[in-house]
Design an enzyme around this catalytic site. Structure first.
Site, PDB file in Angstrom:
ATOM      1  N   TYR A 147       0.852  -1.189   0.000  1.00 27.88           N
ATOM      2  CA  TYR A 147       0.000   0.000   0.000  1.00 27.88           C
ATOM      3  C   TYR A 147       0.886   1.237   0.000  1.00 27.88           C
ATOM      4  CZ  TYR A 147      -3.421   3.482   1.575  1.00 27.88           C
ATOM      5  OH  TYR A 147      -4.233   4.584   1.692  1.00 27.88           O
ATOM      6  N   ASP A 242       9.319   3.160  -0.232  1.00 26.65           N
ATOM      7  CA  ASP A 242       8.266   3.804   0.552  1.00 26.65           C
ATOM      8  C   ASP A 242       8.478   3.463   2.031  1.00 26.65           C
ATOM      9  OD1 ASP A 242       5.993   4.609   1.854  1.00 26.65           O
ATOM     10  OD2 ASP A 242       4.582   3.645   0.467  1.00 26.65           O
ATOM     11  N   LYS A 270       4.130   9.587   8.567  1.00 26.71           N
ATOM     12  CA  LYS A 270       3.910   9.052   9.912  1.00 26.71           C
ATOM     13  C   LYS A 270       4.876   9.625  10.960  1.00 26.71           C
ATOM     14  CE  LYS A 270       1.052   5.479   8.099  1.00 26.71           C
ATOM     15  NZ  LYS A 270       1.025   4.437   7.117  1.00 26.71           N
TER      16      LYS A 270
HETATM   17  C1  LIG Z   1       0.355   4.868   5.696  1.00 28.70           C
HETATM   18  C2  LIG Z   1       1.110   4.588   4.454  1.00 28.70           C
HETATM   19  C3  LIG Z   1       0.995   5.400   3.316  1.00 28.70           C
HETATM   20  C4  LIG Z   1      -0.015   6.518   3.219  1.00 28.70           C
HETATM   21  O1  LIG Z   1       0.220   7.530   4.138  1.00 28.70           O
HETATM   22  P1  LIG Z   1      -1.000   8.518   4.521  1.00 28.70           P
HETATM   23  O2  LIG Z   1      -0.367   9.522   5.413  1.00 28.70           O
HETATM   24  O3  LIG Z   1      -2.027   7.663   5.163  1.00 28.70           O
HETATM   25  O4  LIG Z   1      -1.480   9.105   3.253  1.00 28.70           O
HETATM   26  C5  LIG Z   1       1.818   5.157   2.248  1.00 28.70           C
HETATM   27  N1  LIG Z   1       2.704   4.150   2.271  1.00 28.70           N
HETATM   28  C6  LIG Z   1       2.832   3.331   3.334  1.00 28.70           C
HETATM   29  C7  LIG Z   1       3.850   2.252   3.302  1.00 28.70           C
HETATM   30  C8  LIG Z   1       2.025   3.517   4.451  1.00 28.70           C
HETATM   31  O5  LIG Z   1       2.136   2.672   5.486  1.00 28.70           O
END
Ligand SMILES: *Cc1c(COP(=O)(O)O)cnc(C)c1O
Length: 435
Positions: A147, A242, A270
């Site tokens: 994701y 990511d 985050k």
């Molecule tokens: C949470 C997450 C996202 C998206 O971040 P948001 O701040 O919710 O838009 C993208 N990549 C990874 C790996 C994530 O865990």
């Protein structure tokens, strides 16, 4: 301890559903896959959440990643209070943005320029636009079950094991957009090699979670990430790592440090905002200078670099550095939790696979090793839901989905880990009893 009194949460949820789709601002919060009423949260402190009915819960959401230190860390709260006194948004540059970025850069590998945004979604979306702008190529490759936020081209998952052209996993994503996203199975180097062999010349970037965390925790098998790096280089595609979830969590320098990766672009989110909305992406100058206003790849944001968010992020990094045993403690507590969960399940006669790395933990209700999206999807969601509900009644807020990670924060000490393990053992007993 029982925390099953939920009348206030129920009333709040009913009212929310009158004005919000599903009653929530983000889907998993609605408890759709586990049933029951989501706890509406009133406040948090250290390792605890308190719901609207006054029930105290041990928090394993960690706000889905950001709360590495626990809630209301005194240094973060003090920095936020001081920042508030100076105003909440200026729409002009501040020294704080540079300061936050310097704190990112001193930790990470492979970057010397960073652009700040407001979410992880924005970070990955912008990094991929940059990858396309810099390479002049249109396609991207992602892995099934990974994701990367909810931008159109990333809401694509594979149907099954075979590498395939993307099919949208959301209504509203045009096939023309999804068709530019190629999906490969995680941990299958041969499939990626075949995919790159066919499409490599058109692939701008391969994007991945260095440790998958959004289908539950699924690490890369030995040698897989190295193979991805070699294949991207061979085909002139960029590697976008990511780290929105893993960054500054799995090591001081994130998974990139822990796993020895060499990304072209990295995305953060985050933890970088210390509980406020921040995302970021970065890489080497020659690549990042393609971003506007230096270059021709446009990307902007009214609230980007927001002073409150910068203050929380900087203070979080300061608090991390002022806690020398942080990563070792998270490591040993993660292991303690995982081992306790395995033992509790074994004693109850329930088959589980506990995947854990550092402070990220997932319990899959299955006998087989979980190494990719297909094996994760074969886990027993109904058994997870029963286990989850029992835990919640016992005062433990485990994330409400079988395909998510629980996140440990520094405030969750060994004693609390043992409380979670004891509650989990009871919950496994209930799963065994009803199964
Ligand atoms: C949470 C997450 C996202 C998206 O971040 P948001 O701040 O919710 O838009 C993208 N990549 C990874 C790996 C994530 O865990």
């Amino acid at each position: 301890m029982s925390t099953s009194e939920t009348t206030r949460s129920e009333a709040l949820f009913a009212r929310a559903r009158e004005v919000m789709p599903g009653g929530v601002s983000s889907p998993v919060r609605a408890f759709g896959s586990v049933g029951g009423t989501p706890r509406f949260i009133d406040r948090a402190d250290g390792p605890y959440l308190w719901d609207a009915d006054g029930n105290r819960l041990i928090d394993l959401y960690g706000s889905w990643g950001p709360m590495l230190l626990g809630h209301r860390h005194p240094h973060v709260i003090a920095a936020l209070s001081a920042a508030l006194e100076k105003g909440t948004s200026f729409g002009a540059p501040t020294g704080r943005e540079t300061e936050l970025i310097e704190r990112i850069l001193e930790r990470v590998h492979g970057a010397d320029r960073v652009r700040l945004v407001n979410s992880g979604t924005e970070a990955t979306m912008s990094a991929l636009r940059l990858a396309r702008g810099a390479t002049g190529r249109a396609k991207i490759v992602k892995f099934a079950g990974h994701y990367h936020g909810h931008a159109d081209g990333l809401l694509v998952a594979a149907g099954s094991g075979a590498a395939t052209t993307g099919v949208p996993s959301s209504a509203g994503v045009p096939e023309a957009v999804a068709g530019l996203t190629l999906v490969a199975p995680w941990n299958d180097a041969a499939a990626l090699e075949a995919l790159m062999g066919e499409h490599g010349d058109d692939v701008a970037a391969v994007i991945l979670e260095p440790v998958a965390g959004n289908m539950g925790v699924v690490e890369a098998e030995p040698g897989f990430l190295e193979r991805v790096r070699v294949l991207t280089r061979e085909h002139g595609a960029l590697l976008v790592v990511d780290e929105v979830m893993t960054g500054f969590r799995l090591a001081r320098g994130g998974a990139v440090e822990r796993l020895g990766l060499d990304p072209d672009l990295t995305c953060w989110g985050k933890i970088v905002g210390g509980g406020l909305p921040v995302g970021a992406y970065g890489g080497r100058a020659e690549l990042m200078e393609h971003v506007s206003p230096s270059g021709k790849v446009y990307q902007a944001g009214t609230l980007s670099g927001n002073p409150l968010a910068m203050a929380a992020g900087i203070a979080t990094f300061e608090a991390i550095d002022a806690t020398p045993d942080l990563y070792l403690a998270l490591e040993s507590r993660g292991t303690r939790l995982a081992e306790g969960l395995r033992q509790g399940a074994a004693e109850a006669g329930v088959s589980v696979r506990v995947n854990q790395i550092g402070s990220m933990v997932t319990v899959f209700f299955t006998e087989e090793r979980v190494i990719d999206f297909a094996s994760a999807a074969r886990a027993d969601g109904a058994a997870f839901a029963r286990w989850f509900q029992a835990l919640l009644r016992l005062g433990v807020a485990w994330p409400p989905s079988a395909f998510e990670a629980a996140f440990l924060g520094y405030a969750l000490n060994d004693e609390l880990i043992d409380e979670v393990v004891a509650a989990a053992a009871t919950a496994f007993g209930e799963v065994a009893g009803s199964g």
